[in-house]
Design a protein around this motif. Structure first.
Motif, PDB file in Angstrom:
ATOM      1  N   SER A   1       0.909  -1.091  -0.074  1.00  0.00           N
ATOM      2  CA  SER A   1       0.010   0.268  -0.189  1.00  0.00           C
ATOM      3  C   SER A   1       1.358   1.305  -0.106  1.00  0.00           C
ATOM      4  CB  SER A   1      -0.479   0.165   0.988  1.00  0.00           C
ATOM      5  OG  SER A   1       0.307  -0.068   2.131  1.00  0.00           O
ATOM      6  N   GLU A   2       0.428   2.627  -0.385  1.00  0.00           N
ATOM      7  CA  GLU A   2       1.285   3.555  -0.284  1.00  0.00           C
ATOM      8  C   GLU A   2       1.477   3.682   1.255  1.00  0.00           C
ATOM      9  OE1 GLU A   2       2.180   5.517  -2.990  1.00  0.00           O
ATOM     10  OE2 GLU A   2       1.382   2.880  -4.210  1.00  0.00           O
ATOM     11  N   PRO A   3       2.643   5.005   1.299  1.00  0.00           N
ATOM     12  CA  PRO A   3       2.489   5.724   2.351  1.00  0.00           C
ATOM     13  C   PRO A   3       1.619   6.616   2.631  1.00  0.00           C
ATOM     14  CG  PRO A   3       4.730   5.813   0.789  1.00  0.00           C
ATOM     15  CD  PRO A   3       3.639   5.285   0.177  1.00  0.00           C
ATOM     16  N   ILE A   4       1.319   7.013   4.052  1.00  0.00           N
ATOM     17  CA  ILE A   4       0.489   8.140   4.030  1.00  0.00           C
ATOM     18  C   ILE A   4       1.236   9.607   4.329  1.00  0.00           C
ATOM     19  CG2 ILE A   4      -1.031   8.707   6.465  1.00  0.00           C
ATOM     20  CD1 ILE A   4      -0.989   6.245   7.071  1.00  0.00           C
ATOM     21  N   LYS A   5       0.444  10.394   3.423  1.00  0.00           N
ATOM     22  CA  LYS A   5       1.379  11.709   3.937  1.00  0.00           C
ATOM     23  C   LYS A   5       0.951  12.504   4.658  1.00  0.00           C
ATOM     24  CE  LYS A   5       1.715  11.063  -1.270  1.00  0.00           C
ATOM     25  NZ  LYS A   5       1.578  11.890  -2.119  1.00  0.00           N
ATOM     26  N   PHE A   6       1.737  13.225   5.622  1.00  0.00           N
ATOM     27  CA  PHE A   6       1.429  13.939   6.353  1.00  0.00           C
ATOM     28  C   PHE A   6       2.328  15.424   5.855  1.00  0.00           C
ATOM     29  CE2 PHE A   6       2.011  10.186   8.488  1.00  0.00           C
ATOM     30  CZ  PHE A   6       1.076   9.611   8.720  1.00  0.00           C
ATOM     31  N   TYR A   7       0.837  16.612   5.866  1.00  0.00           N
ATOM     32  CA  TYR A   7       1.346  17.607   5.939  1.00  0.00           C
ATOM     33  C   TYR A   7       1.336  18.736   6.641  1.00  0.00           C
ATOM     34  CZ  TYR A   7      -0.483  16.350   1.143  1.00  0.00           C
ATOM     35  OH  TYR A   7      -0.138  14.935  -0.129  1.00  0.00           O
ATOM     36  N   ASP A   8       1.762  19.759   6.936  1.00  0.00           N
ATOM     37  CA  ASP A   8       2.576  21.145   7.290  1.00  0.00           C
ATOM     38  C   ASP A   8       0.807  21.321   7.766  1.00  0.00           C
ATOM     39  OD1 ASP A   8       2.559  24.062   8.552  1.00  0.00           O
ATOM     40  OD2 ASP A   8       4.531  23.441   8.938  1.00  0.00           O
ATOM     41  N   SER A   9       0.732  21.666   8.526  1.00  0.00           N
ATOM     42  CA  SER A   9      -0.507  21.721   9.523  1.00  0.00           C
ATOM     43  C   SER A   9      -0.976  23.708   9.407  1.00  0.00           C
ATOM     44  CB  SER A   9      -1.511  21.705  10.959  1.00  0.00           C
ATOM     45  OG  SER A   9      -0.005  22.466  11.758  1.00  0.00           O
ATOM     46  N   ASN A  10       0.416  24.165   8.666  1.00  0.00           N
ATOM     47  CA  ASN A  10      -0.154  25.941   8.792  1.00  0.00           C
ATOM     48  C   ASN A  10       0.263  25.958   7.338  1.00  0.00           C
ATOM     49  OD1 ASN A  10       0.065  26.681  11.434  1.00  0.00           O
ATOM     50  ND2 ASN A  10       2.439  25.881  11.711  1.00  0.00           N
ATOM     51  N   THR A  11       1.513  25.115   6.473  1.00  0.00           N
ATOM     52  CA  THR A  11       1.232  25.508   5.221  1.00  0.00           C
ATOM     53  C   THR A  11       1.480  24.780   4.021  1.00  0.00           C
ATOM     54  OG1 THR A  11       3.271  24.621   5.091  1.00  0.00           O
ATOM     55  CG2 THR A  11       3.580  26.752   5.947  1.00  0.00           C
ATOM     56  N   GLY A  12       0.474  23.174   4.440  1.00  0.00           N
ATOM     57  CA  GLY A  12       0.640  22.531   3.232  1.00  0.00           C
ATOM     58  C   GLY A  12       1.266  21.314   3.049  1.00  0.00           C
ATOM     59  N   LYS A  13       2.850  22.429   2.958  1.00  0.00           N
ATOM     60  CA  LYS A  13       3.874  21.604   2.275  1.00  0.00           C
ATOM     61  C   LYS A  13       3.801  19.982   2.978  1.00  0.00           C
ATOM     62  CE  LYS A  13       6.376  25.698   1.925  1.00  0.00           C
ATOM     63  NZ  LYS A  13       6.899  26.081   2.296  1.00  0.00           N
ATOM     64  N   LEU A  14       4.569  19.264   2.411  1.00  0.00           N
ATOM     65  CA  LEU A  14       4.129  17.661   2.268  1.00  0.00           C
ATOM     66  C   LEU A  14       5.968  17.202   2.945  1.00  0.00           C
ATOM     67  CD1 LEU A  14       3.680  14.635   2.274  1.00  0.00           C
ATOM     68  CD2 LEU A  14       5.170  14.583   0.098  1.00  0.00           C
ATOM     69  N   LEU A  15       5.801  16.988   5.012  1.00  0.00           N
ATOM     70  CA  LEU A  15       6.417  17.224   5.785  1.00  0.00           C
ATOM     71  C   LEU A  15       7.238  14.872   5.409  1.00  0.00           C
ATOM     72  CD1 LEU A  15       5.558  19.127   7.927  1.00  0.00           C
ATOM     73  CD2 LEU A  15       7.284  19.840   5.932  1.00  0.00           C
ATOM     74  N   PHE A  16       6.226  14.918   6.199  1.00  0.00           N
ATOM     75  CA  PHE A  16       6.750  13.282   5.892  1.00  0.00           C
ATOM     76  C   PHE A  16       5.812  12.606   5.609  1.00  0.00           C
ATOM     77  CE2 PHE A  16       7.544  15.682   9.871  1.00  0.00           C
ATOM     78  CZ  PHE A  16       8.745  15.436  10.804  1.00  0.00           C
ATOM     79  N   GLU A  17       7.126  10.471   4.955  1.00  0.00           N
ATOM     80  CA  GLU A  17       5.471  10.063   4.008  1.00  0.00           C
ATOM     81  C   GLU A  17       5.976   8.272   5.105  1.00  0.00           C
ATOM     82  OE1 GLU A  17       4.212  10.311  -0.027  1.00  0.00           O
ATOM     83  OE2 GLU A  17       6.491  10.818  -0.283  1.00  0.00           O
ATOM     84  N   ALA A  18       5.009   8.031   5.363  1.00  0.00           N
ATOM     85  CA  ALA A  18       5.014   7.287   5.735  1.00  0.00           C
ATOM     86  C   ALA A  18       4.003   5.603   6.037  1.00  0.00           C
ATOM     87  CB  ALA A  18       5.099   6.800   7.457  1.00  0.00           C
ATOM     88  N   PRO A  19       4.365   4.361   6.083  1.00  0.00           N
ATOM     89  CA  PRO A  19       5.857   4.025   5.938  1.00  0.00           C
ATOM     90  C   PRO A  19       6.632   3.507   5.254  1.00  0.00           C
ATOM     91  CG  PRO A  19       4.292   2.174   6.645  1.00  0.00           C
ATOM     92  CD  PRO A  19       3.581   3.664   6.839  1.00  0.00           C
TER      93      PRO A  19
END
Length: 98
Positions: A1-19
């Protein structure tokens, strides 16, 4: 399965992808054991994340994300979920209206 994407709560920029490089179950188990979502080096988007000398982990825009708490497997970024619960924006450089 594809990693989950985690975005900055202020800017919407992609910060982390896991696992990445581990199973979803391993990601959840490690995160639960530490009480915070825990990311590894290969799950960090280094275009937008920085680690200060004291271990504080921030976005390039100044959002406090959490801390680097290394363990026997290497760097472990324990991140406050509220800081990475943002929504992606079409142009990550654009400012969102409040």
């Amino acid at each position: 399965s594809e990693p989950i994407k985690f975005y900055d709560s202020n800017t919407g920029k992609l910060l982390f992808e896991a696992p990445k490089g581990r199973s979803f179950e391993e990601f959840v188990k490690e995160s639960r054991a530490h009480g915070w979502p825990s990311f590894r080096d290969n799950e960090v988007n280094w275009d937008y994340v920085r680690v200060l000398p004291n271990g504080e982990t921030i976005s390039v825009d100044g959002t406090h994300l959490g801390h680097n708490l290394p363990d026997g497997k290497g760097s472990r970024y324990c991140i406050n979920l509220v800081s990475v619960a943002g929504n992606p924006v079409e142009d990550a450089g654009a400012t969102q209206e409040l």
